[in-house]
Write an enzyme that holds these catalytic residues in place. Structure first.
Site, PDB file in Angstrom:
ATOM      1  N   ASN A  13       1.201  -1.122   0.303  1.00 49.51           N
ATOM      2  CA  ASN A  13       0.042   0.468   0.074  1.00 49.51           C
ATOM      3  C   ASN A  13       0.820   1.278  -0.035  1.00 49.51           C
ATOM      4  O   ASN A  13       1.494   1.369   0.641  1.00 49.51           O
ATOM      5  CB  ASN A  13      -1.108  -0.502   1.052  1.00 49.51           C
ATOM      6  CG  ASN A  13      -2.211   0.990   1.294  1.00 49.51           C
ATOM      7  OD1 ASN A  13      -1.727   2.108   0.316  1.00 49.51           O
ATOM      8  ND2 ASN A  13      -2.598   1.110   2.721  1.00 49.51           N
ATOM      9  N   TRP A  14       1.134   1.801  -1.130  1.00 49.57           N
ATOM     10  CA  TRP A  14       2.215   2.929  -1.413  1.00 49.57           C
ATOM     11  C   TRP A  14       1.037   4.538  -1.025  1.00 49.57           C
ATOM     12  O   TRP A  14       1.809   5.146  -0.766  1.00 49.57           O
ATOM     13  CB  TRP A  14       2.038   3.551  -2.346  1.00 49.57           C
ATOM     14  CG  TRP A  14       3.137   2.380  -3.154  1.00 49.57           C
ATOM     15  CD1 TRP A  14       4.239   1.149  -2.626  1.00 49.57           C
ATOM     16  CD2 TRP A  14       4.023   2.327  -4.476  1.00 49.57           C
ATOM     17  NE1 TRP A  14       4.719   0.829  -2.985  1.00 49.57           N
ATOM     18  CE2 TRP A  14       5.364   1.463  -4.283  1.00 49.57           C
ATOM     19  CE3 TRP A  14       3.693   3.291  -5.491  1.00 49.57           C
ATOM     20  CZ2 TRP A  14       5.993   0.680  -5.283  1.00 49.57           C
ATOM     21  CZ3 TRP A  14       4.858   2.215  -6.706  1.00 49.57           C
ATOM     22  CH2 TRP A  14       5.466   1.590  -6.409  1.00 49.57           C
ATOM     23  N   LYS A  15       0.206   4.123  -0.077  1.00 47.68           N
ATOM     24  CA  LYS A  15      -0.501   5.709  -0.265  1.00 47.68           C
ATOM     25  C   LYS A  15      -0.362   6.419  -1.068  1.00 47.68           C
ATOM     26  O   LYS A  15      -0.123   6.711  -1.678  1.00 47.68           O
ATOM     27  CB  LYS A  15       0.241   5.366   1.911  1.00 47.68           C
ATOM     28  CG  LYS A  15      -0.068   4.758   2.212  1.00 47.68           C
ATOM     29  CD  LYS A  15       0.302   4.668   4.012  1.00 47.68           C
ATOM     30  CE  LYS A  15      -0.180   3.659   4.566  1.00 47.68           C
ATOM     31  NZ  LYS A  15       0.497   3.347   5.827  1.00 47.68           N
ATOM     32  N   HIS A  99      -9.457   1.009   4.366  1.00 49.40           N
ATOM     33  CA  HIS A  99      -8.217   1.500   5.278  1.00 49.40           C
ATOM     34  C   HIS A  99      -8.380   3.143   6.149  1.00 49.40           C
ATOM     35  O   HIS A  99      -8.932   3.002   6.545  1.00 49.40           O
ATOM     36  CB  HIS A  99      -6.847   2.211   4.320  1.00 49.40           C
ATOM     37  CG  HIS A  99      -5.795   2.406   4.685  1.00 49.40           C
ATOM     38  ND1 HIS A  99      -5.179   3.177   5.464  1.00 49.40           N
ATOM     39  CD2 HIS A  99      -4.223   1.090   4.545  1.00 49.40           C
ATOM     40  CE1 HIS A  99      -4.365   2.851   6.164  1.00 49.40           C
ATOM     41  NE2 HIS A  99      -3.490   1.390   5.402  1.00 49.40           N
ATOM     42  N   GLU A 101      -6.813   4.923   7.655  1.00 49.50           N
ATOM     43  CA  GLU A 101      -6.124   6.242   6.957  1.00 49.50           C
ATOM     44  C   GLU A 101      -8.189   7.349   6.619  1.00 49.50           C
ATOM     45  O   GLU A 101      -7.859   7.777   6.554  1.00 49.50           O
ATOM     46  CB  GLU A 101      -5.210   6.148   6.636  1.00 49.50           C
ATOM     47  CG  GLU A 101      -3.637   5.885   6.987  1.00 49.50           C
ATOM     48  CD  GLU A 101      -2.828   5.664   6.622  1.00 49.50           C
ATOM     49  OE1 GLU A 101      -2.586   5.887   4.893  1.00 49.50           O
ATOM     50  OE2 GLU A 101      -2.162   5.114   6.850  1.00 49.50           O
ATOM     51  N   GLU A 171      -5.811  -5.103  10.235  1.00 49.22           N
ATOM     52  CA  GLU A 171      -4.850  -4.170  10.017  1.00 49.22           C
ATOM     53  C   GLU A 171      -4.861  -3.301  11.899  1.00 49.22           C
ATOM     54  O   GLU A 171      -5.421  -2.454  12.073  1.00 49.22           O
ATOM     55  CB  GLU A 171      -5.200  -2.841   9.744  1.00 49.22           C
ATOM     56  CG  GLU A 171      -4.230  -3.484   7.610  1.00 49.22           C
ATOM     57  CD  GLU A 171      -4.010  -2.911   7.053  1.00 49.22           C
ATOM     58  OE1 GLU A 171      -2.679  -3.442   6.692  1.00 49.22           O
ATOM     59  OE2 GLU A 171      -4.464  -1.377   6.984  1.00 49.22           O
ATOM     60  N   GLY A 177       2.181   2.296  10.541  1.00 48.43           N
ATOM     61  CA  GLY A 177       3.042   3.263  10.773  1.00 48.43           C
ATOM     62  C   GLY A 177       3.826   3.003  12.179  1.00 48.43           C
ATOM     63  O   GLY A 177       4.423   4.712  11.142  1.00 48.43           O
ATOM     64  N   SER A 217       3.334  -2.537  10.452  1.00 47.85           N
ATOM     65  CA  SER A 217       4.593  -2.410  10.860  1.00 47.85           C
ATOM     66  C   SER A 217       5.332  -3.566  10.232  1.00 47.85           C
ATOM     67  O   SER A 217       6.298  -4.337  10.307  1.00 47.85           O
ATOM     68  CB  SER A 217       4.681  -1.837  11.793  1.00 47.85           C
ATOM     69  OG  SER A 217       4.650  -0.895  12.074  1.00 47.85           O
ATOM     70  N   GLY A 238       2.669  -1.439   4.065  1.00 40.85           N
ATOM     71  CA  GLY A 238       3.205  -0.279   4.439  1.00 40.85           C
ATOM     72  C   GLY A 238       4.389   0.538   3.353  1.00 40.85           C
ATOM     73  O   GLY A 238       5.059   0.005   2.581  1.00 40.85           O
ATOM     74  N   GLY A 239       4.580   1.155   4.411  1.00 39.62           N
ATOM     75  CA  GLY A 239       6.311   1.591   4.285  1.00 39.62           C
ATOM     76  C   GLY A 239       7.409   0.644   3.754  1.00 39.62           C
ATOM     77  O   GLY A 239       8.100   1.145   3.191  1.00 39.62           O
TER      78      GLY A 239
END
Ligand code: PEP
Length: 257
Positions: A13-15, A99, A101, A171, A177, A217, A238-239
């Site tokens: 998930n590159w956001k 998600h 966010e 999640e 994150g 994470s 993500g990251g």
């Protein structure tokens, strides 16, 4: 994971990260690192603006390009939004829905998540439905009840047949994150509870066919232990998905589980 009954999926998930040219550079860098015959489905969900460029850049790799969100309506006066049919028309298969966010910053609710799941399925997309508890909810001891509710609400009206085209991502919000990962035991417990709910609401065959991912994470170091759990069928990352070497290590870890 259990490859006999369901797909293993490693999804990035590159956001709101990477331009189209940075996406192309990522594809060039990761292409030679990827296993020739990966044991899992590899997906990168990225900003809709860059989907076409990413599809071009990743052609020839085993990476499928997915979307990060979509609107629940088929078309209409929703300035700035993107419909499921538009994604499907571009050859997109996976779309992240709900998600945390999106829930936190864009007021997505269990109701809108449910509408989006419906719209995604109607367009032939595979929704990756995100659910998860806050730290406060975990500390209050209501994680199971909350997750049962979130999953039931998101999937309200979804038939057992359709459920085979749905992916669920557990999640925990406190792990996204933050560098704090759920322990493998914590993540397994919740994913097993989600599968038990799907069994109660549908049937055992359907429940065992649904891929349930862990996200929060996940990285090159902790992926193997998480992915070795029987009810964790992959990751939403993500990251670590922004870095070719780290993302590749997670894909390799999925081959061992
Ligand atoms: C996510 O964005 O879904 C996520 C899990 O992020 P991270 O891996 O950075 O915690």
């Amino acid at each position: 994971m259990n490859r006999k009954y369901r797909k293993t999926i490693i999804a990035g998930n590159w956001k709101m990260n990477k331009t189209a040219s940075e996406t192309a550079a990522f594809a060039d860098e990761i292409a030679p690192m990827l296993p020739k015959k990966p044991e899992c489905e590899i997906v990168i969900c990225l900003p809709a603006l860059n989907i076409a460029a990413a599809q071009k850049a990743m052609r020839g790799t085993k990476i499928r390009v997915g979307a990060e969100t979509m609107h629940e309506a088929a078309s209409g006066a929703f300035t700035g939004e993107i419909a499921a049919g538009m994604l499907a028309d571009m050859g997109v298969k996976y779309v992240i829905i709900g998600h945390s966010e999106r829930r936190q910053y864009y007021n997505e609710t269990d109701l809108s998540v449910n509408k989006k799941v419906r719209a995604a399925l109607d367009a032939g997309l595979v929704p990756i439905v995100c659910v998860g508890e806050s730290l406060e909810q975990r500390e209050l001891g209501v994680t199971t009840e909350l997750l049962d509710y979130q999953v039931s609400a998101a999937l309200s009206g979804v038939t057992a047949k359709e459920l085979r085209h749905v992916v669920i991502a557990y999640e925990p919000i406190w792990a996204i994150g933050t560098g704090k990962t759920a322990t493998a035991e914590q993540a397994q417990e919740v994913c097993a509870n989600i599968r038990a709910l799907l069994r109660r609401k549908n049937d055992a065959r359907t429940a065992r066919a649904v891929s349930i991912l862990y996200g929060g994470s996940m990285n090159a170091k902790n992926a193997a232990e998480l992915l070795a759990q029987p009810d964790i069928d992959g990751g939403l990352i993500g990251g670590a998905s922004l870095k070719p070497a780290d993302f590749t290590k997670i894909i390799e870890a999925a081959a061992q589980g």
